[in-house]
Design a protein around this motif. Structure first.
Motif: not given
Length: 149
Positions: A23-25, A79-82, A98-99
Motif C-alpha cells: 500500500l505504501l509503495d 487519493a493517490a491509491l484511487r 482507502i475507506a
C-alpha cells in the motif's frame, strides 16, 4: 508481523506487513508525498521519571510503533491509491484501506504485541449496547411502576 491501524473513534483495520508495504509503495508510485508521521506517545512506564522521549523521531511509516498518520496525509494517501490502475484497487485490502484513510488520521501499531485473547471492541458499538440495555431496563421499570399504580 501484522499491523493494526486505529482511528480516533477506536475503529481498527488489521493488515499484514506485506500488504502495508504494498500500500505504501503503491501510494508513492501514484504520487503521494509523505508528510511524515507524528511521534508515538510516551510509553506507559510507571518506573520512568523523565517525561521526555527517549530518542528523536524519524517520522517513518515502515516500523509500526504507535505513531500517528495525520489527517491530511491519510487523505492524500487515499487519493493517490484511487489513481492506481484498476487491477490493483480491485483487491479488498485496497478498498478497505482507502475507506479507512478517507476517515482521517490514524495510529499505526504492531498487532503482534496484542496479547492473545484480547478482544478489540469498537467504543461506539459498546456504548450503543450499553444505551440499549439501559433503555430496555428503563422501559421495564416504567412498565412495572405502571402496573403497580
Amino acid at each position: 508481523m501484522n499491523l493494526i491501524l486505529y482511528d480516533p473513534l477506536g475503529r481498527s483495520l488489521l493488515l499484514d506487513a506485506e500488504d502495508w508495504r504494498e500500500l505504501l509503495d503503491a501510494a508513492l508510485h501514484q504520487g503521494w508525498q509523505p508528510a511524515g508521521t507524528a511521534q508515538p506517545p510516551l510509553p506507559f512506564d510507571v518506573d520512568r521519571t523523565d517525561p521526555t522521549p527517549a530518542k528523536s523521531w524519524d517520522r517513518n511509516y515502515r516500523s509500526p510503533q504507535g505513531q500517528t498518520v495525520l489527517r491530511h496525509d491519510a487523505k492524500a494517501m487515499a487519493a493517490a491509491l484511487r489513481r492506481a490502475p484498476q487491477g490493483w484497487t480491485d483487491r479488498f485490502v485496497y478498498k478497505a484501506f482507502i475507506a479507512f484513510c478517507e476517515q482521517g488520521s490514524f495510529l499505526l501499531c504492531e498487532a503482534d504485541k496484542i496479547p492473545m485473547g484480547t478482544q478489540l471492541v469498537r467504543l461506539g458499538e459498546a456504548l450503543e449496547g450499553a444505551v440499549r440495555e439501559s433503555e430496555v431496563a428503563g422501559t421495564r421499570d416504567l412498565q412495572k411502576s405502571a402496573t403497580q399504580s
